[in-house]
Write an enzyme that holds these catalytic residues in place. Sequence first.
Site, PDB file in Angstrom:
ATOM      1  N   ASP A   1     -24.038   7.295   4.365  1.00 14.98           N
ATOM      2  CA  ASP A   1     -23.446   8.399   5.135  1.00 14.98           C
ATOM      3  C   ASP A   1     -22.273   9.028   4.386  1.00 14.98           C
ATOM      4  OD1 ASP A   1     -25.122   8.378   7.341  1.00 14.98           O
ATOM      5  OD2 ASP A   1     -23.846   7.022   8.510  1.00 14.98           O
TER       6      ASP A   1
ATOM      7  N   GLY B   1       0.815  -1.203   0.000  1.00 18.84           N
ATOM      8  CA  GLY B   1       0.000   0.000   0.000  1.00 18.84           C
ATOM      9  C   GLY B   1       0.849   1.252   0.000  1.00 18.84           C
ATOM     10  N   ASN B   2       0.209   2.372  -0.274  1.00 16.98           N
ATOM     11  CA  ASN B   2       0.933   3.639  -0.282  1.00 16.98           C
ATOM     12  C   ASN B   2      -0.032   4.805  -0.168  1.00 16.98           C
ATOM     13  OD1 ASN B   2       0.179   4.209  -3.274  1.00 16.98           O
ATOM     14  ND2 ASN B   2       1.267   2.241  -3.368  1.00 16.98           N
TER      15      ASN B   2
ATOM     16  N   SER C   1       9.263   2.777  -2.445  1.00 15.58           N
ATOM     17  CA  SER C   1       8.870   1.421  -2.794  1.00 15.58           C
ATOM     18  C   SER C   1       9.570   0.378  -1.931  1.00 15.58           C
ATOM     19  CB  SER C   1       9.205   1.162  -4.268  1.00 15.58           C
ATOM     20  OG  SER C   1       8.817  -0.134  -4.652  1.00 15.58           O
ATOM     21  N   GLY C   2       8.774  -0.581  -1.453  1.00 15.45           N
ATOM     22  CA  GLY C   2       9.331  -1.750  -0.790  1.00 15.45           C
ATOM     23  C   GLY C   2       9.903  -1.532   0.588  1.00 15.45           C
TER      24      GLY C   2
ATOM     25  N   SER D   1       7.151   4.717  -4.768  1.00 13.84           N
ATOM     26  CA  SER D   1       6.215   3.611  -4.940  1.00 13.84           C
ATOM     27  C   SER D   1       6.024   3.265  -6.408  1.00 13.84           C
ATOM     28  CB  SER D   1       4.858   3.996  -4.337  1.00 13.84           C
ATOM     29  OG  SER D   1       3.843   3.128  -4.775  1.00 13.84           O
ATOM     30  N   SER D   2       5.823   1.990  -6.692  1.00  9.69           N
ATOM     31  CA  SER D   2       5.585   1.558  -8.074  1.00  9.69           C
ATOM     32  C   SER D   2       4.292   2.141  -8.636  1.00  9.69           C
ATOM     33  CB  SER D   2       5.544   0.024  -8.149  1.00  9.69           C
ATOM     34  OG  SER D   2       4.536  -0.485  -7.305  1.00  9.69           O
ATOM     35  N   ASP D   3       3.403   2.604  -7.753  1.00  8.75           N
ATOM     36  CA  ASP D   3       2.131   3.200  -8.188  1.00  8.75           C
ATOM     37  C   ASP D   3       2.220   4.711  -8.387  1.00  8.75           C
ATOM     38  OD1 ASP D   3       0.369   0.778  -7.982  1.00  8.75           O
ATOM     39  OD2 ASP D   3       1.039   0.872  -5.899  1.00  8.75           O
TER      40      ASP D   3
ATOM     41  N   HIS E   1      -7.766  -5.768  -9.537  1.00  5.39           N
ATOM     42  CA  HIS E   1      -6.607  -5.175  -8.879  1.00  5.39           C
ATOM     43  C   HIS E   1      -6.957  -4.876  -7.422  1.00  5.39           C
ATOM     44  CE1 HIS E   1      -3.204  -1.910  -9.147  1.00  5.39           C
ATOM     45  NE2 HIS E   1      -3.018  -2.772  -8.161  1.00  5.39           N
TER      46      HIS E   1
END
Length: 230
Positions: free
Chosen positions: A120, A28-29, A45-46, A74-76, A171
């Site tokens: 909500d 996650g990031n 990343s990592g 991050s890879s994203d 994904h």
Amino acid sequence: MNYEDIRQSAYNANMQLPKLGLVLFTFGNVSAADRSKGVFAIKPSGVPYEDLTPENMVIVDFDGKIVEGTLRPSSDTNTHAVLYKHWEKIGGIVHTHSTYATAWAQSQRDIPIFGTTHADHLTADVPCAPPMDDAMIEGDYEYQTGFQIMDCFKEKGLSYEEVEMILVGNHAPFTWAKTAEKAVYNSAVLEAVAQMALLTEQINPKAPRLKDSLIRKHFERKHGPHSYYG
């Protein structure tokens, strides 16, 4: 330039993910943007969460280019960059592989609005973007994921300011908000809603969608012009 504020914001938000049970290992990031400087800070990343510091957050511009930092982002990162560049009112983005939201993404299904907890926070089903086509997969995958998300919103006629979450088919989820802190909140809400929806369908496979009057009541009492909740 001084990026201390967004580094701290990104660090604080990233550290909430394991506390809230939204990530396993480094799955996650979170990023936090400074619109005035045209950059965002994102998790490297990592790197295990216990090893993170505000200083090792990586500063990246809205074209996905590293501005400052010694670690690989991050890879994203390119997905975040695309969303920041095109959706100008967001200031924080979260990507997790939280269990229940990811299960719905892998099922390629929107999460139906079954109850008032969902209402909500938004008045629509949580959208699931269809899986990416082969040409996009073979190109710049993370960059194209940003367009996959935006295309889904365009096709469904949704506003990113009103619906601050999506499932990417096969994904996992992404959420966003005006701040990184609120984007993490949205990720936690999405995971809870995803779990409730799964249990609802297990208890009653024919459970009806929440009726419109209750959707409007619960959303407007919290977000409408005459809100009184909280």
